[in-house]
Motif scaffolding. Structure first.
Motif, PDB file in Angstrom:
ATOM      1  N   LEU A  68       0.830  -1.211   0.000  1.00 52.03           N
ATOM      2  CA  LEU A  68       0.000   0.000   0.000  1.00 52.03           C
ATOM      3  C   LEU A  68       0.861   1.256   0.000  1.00 52.03           C
ATOM      4  O   LEU A  68       0.603   2.201  -0.765  1.00 52.03           O
ATOM      5  N   GLU A  69       1.896   1.275   0.843  1.00 55.13           N
ATOM      6  CA  GLU A  69       2.749   2.458   0.927  1.00 55.13           C
ATOM      7  C   GLU A  69       3.576   2.652  -0.341  1.00 55.13           C
ATOM      8  O   GLU A  69       3.909   3.787  -0.701  1.00 55.13           O
ATOM      9  N   PHE A  70       3.907   1.565  -1.027  1.00 53.04           N
ATOM     10  CA  PHE A  70       4.636   1.682  -2.290  1.00 53.04           C
ATOM     11  C   PHE A  70       3.816   2.465  -3.307  1.00 53.04           C
ATOM     12  O   PHE A  70       4.321   3.394  -3.964  1.00 53.04           O
ATOM     13  N   ILE A  74       4.243   6.373  -4.864  1.00 55.67           N
ATOM     14  CA  ILE A  74       4.188   6.721  -6.286  1.00 55.67           C
ATOM     15  C   ILE A  74       3.154   7.817  -6.526  1.00 55.67           C
ATOM     16  O   ILE A  74       3.377   8.767  -7.285  1.00 55.67           O
ATOM     17  N   GLY A  75       2.012   7.695  -5.832  1.00 55.32           N
ATOM     18  CA  GLY A  75       0.982   8.722  -5.963  1.00 55.32           C
ATOM     19  C   GLY A  75       1.468  10.075  -5.487  1.00 55.32           C
ATOM     20  O   GLY A  75       1.189  11.107  -6.105  1.00 55.32           O
ATOM     21  N   PRO A  82       1.881  16.563  -1.986  1.00 54.06           N
ATOM     22  CA  PRO A  82       2.431  15.329  -1.411  1.00 54.06           C
ATOM     23  C   PRO A  82       2.398  15.343   0.114  1.00 54.06           C
ATOM     24  O   PRO A  82       2.326  16.412   0.740  1.00 54.06           O
ATOM     25  N   SER A  83       2.428  14.150   0.689  1.00 51.26           N
ATOM     26  CA  SER A  83       2.439  14.026   2.149  1.00 51.26           C
ATOM     27  C   SER A  83       3.717  14.636   2.706  1.00 51.26           C
ATOM     28  O   SER A  83       4.795  14.518   2.115  1.00 51.26           O
ATOM     29  N   ARG A  84       3.580  15.282   3.845  1.00 49.67           N
ATOM     30  CA  ARG A  84       4.743  15.913   4.469  1.00 49.67           C
ATOM     31  C   ARG A  84       5.031  15.254   5.817  1.00 49.67           C
ATOM     32  O   ARG A  84       4.215  14.517   6.365  1.00 49.67           O
ATOM     33  N   GLY A  85       6.203  15.535   6.343  1.00 42.27           N
ATOM     34  CA  GLY A  85       6.594  14.939   7.616  1.00 42.27           C
ATOM     35  C   GLY A  85       7.317  13.623   7.408  1.00 42.27           C
ATOM     36  O   GLY A  85       7.611  13.217   6.277  1.00 42.27           O
ATOM     37  N   ASN A  86       7.593  12.943   8.497  1.00 37.98           N
ATOM     38  CA  ASN A  86       8.285  11.670   8.425  1.00 37.98           C
ATOM     39  C   ASN A  86       7.413  10.621   7.736  1.00 37.98           C
ATOM     40  O   ASN A  86       6.213  10.519   8.036  1.00 37.98           O
TER      41      ASN A  86
END
Length: 278
Positions: A68-70, A74-75, A82-86
């Motif tokens: 899922l995280e892969f 890519i998304g 895009p997602s930010r942070g760790n």
């Protein structure tokens, strides 16, 4: 191929693929001392696929989260926001596995030479002795605290190099990678977890290469062998699952190096038998 041989080879694959005692080394010695015929490529593929499934079942949650995280990563690459942070641990684990797999591409350049080493029982026996030394040192290198959250790319690259070296017949893949993980400071449980997850692309890649060879070979599946092959697969998968549990249990208790004594015994007994003409 008989049902008994299929069961024996499935058991050996399930045990030796995950316990740090070298599956390739044991198959070479079994063939040498007991005259067992080398299994055909299709059977090899099915046995490796069964052990691949064993890892996926044991680490099911990890595998699902990484997949899922892969795709989420890519998304994010193509997203305007895009997602930010760790990054989540599973996404970082994907990166660590990709980097750890890179040394195998170098091994591909000498694949035929490395495989040829497996035809020498003397070489394989000596490699088992070397595996024993690596395992003996592993417990003395344990005690680190690194996990997927703080392991570095350099750490996993070194573990990947150990995996590349372990393509040499007689050297245990799990033994080398888990020991290397402990050497770079991985937590014992994470060293085992990372080693087995790292095996997924390696085993999948090797399986796909063998599939290509089988498809290119002449001749179809011999009549009546499929049930025998399935017996070997089931045994390899079930035994492999419990072998993973055993490795996790022993590593967490700091007794991973206990396998060293088995490897030393197997290597010494094999060398004595070979030099006595057996």
């Amino acid at each position: 191929m008989t049902y008994l041989m299929s069961a024996v080879l499935g058991f050996v694959q399930g045990v030796a693929e995950f316990l740090p005692i070298s599956s390739s080394g044991h198959l070479t010695l079994l063939q040498h001392f007991f005259g067992m015929e080398e299994p055909d490529n299709l059977f090899n593929i099915l046995l490796h696929f069964a052990t691949l499934l064993a890892v996926c079942v044991y680490y099911f949650q990890d595998v699902v989260e990484m997949v899922l995280e892969f795709f989420r990563a890519i998304g994010d690459m193509f997203s305007r926001h895009p997602s930010r942070g760790n990054p989540p641990e599973a996404r970082r684990l994907v990166l660590l596995i990709i980097v750890g797999t890179l040394p195998l591409f170098v091994v591909m350049l000498v694949k035929d030479y490395v495989e040829a080493l497996g035809s020498s029982p003397v070489f394989v026996s000596c490699a088992l002795l070397a595996t024993g030394c690596i395992l003996f040192l592993s417990d003395r290198m344990g005690g680190g605290r690194k996990t997927a959250r703080n392991a570095t790319l350099k750490d996993v690259l070194l573990v990947g190099l150990a995996q590349g070296c372990a393509t040499i017949p007689g050297l245990s893949r799990s033994g080398c990678t888990i020991s290397a993980g402990m050497a770079v400071g991985f937590d014992r449980r994470f060293a085992v977890r990372y080693s087995f997850l790292l095996s997924l692309p390696a085993v999948l890649g090797a399986t796909l290469l063998e599939v290509k060879d089988v498809i290119g070979a002449e001749g179809g599946l011999a009549e009546g062998v499929l049930p025998m092959y399935l017996v070997g697969m089931v045994i390899a998968g079930v035994v492999g699952y419990f072998s993973i549990r055993l490795v996790n249990l022993l590593a967490s208790k700091g007794k991973f190096g206990a396998f060293a004594y088995y490897c030393w015994a197997a290597g010494i007994i094999s060398l004595i038998a070979i030099f006595m003409g057996f």
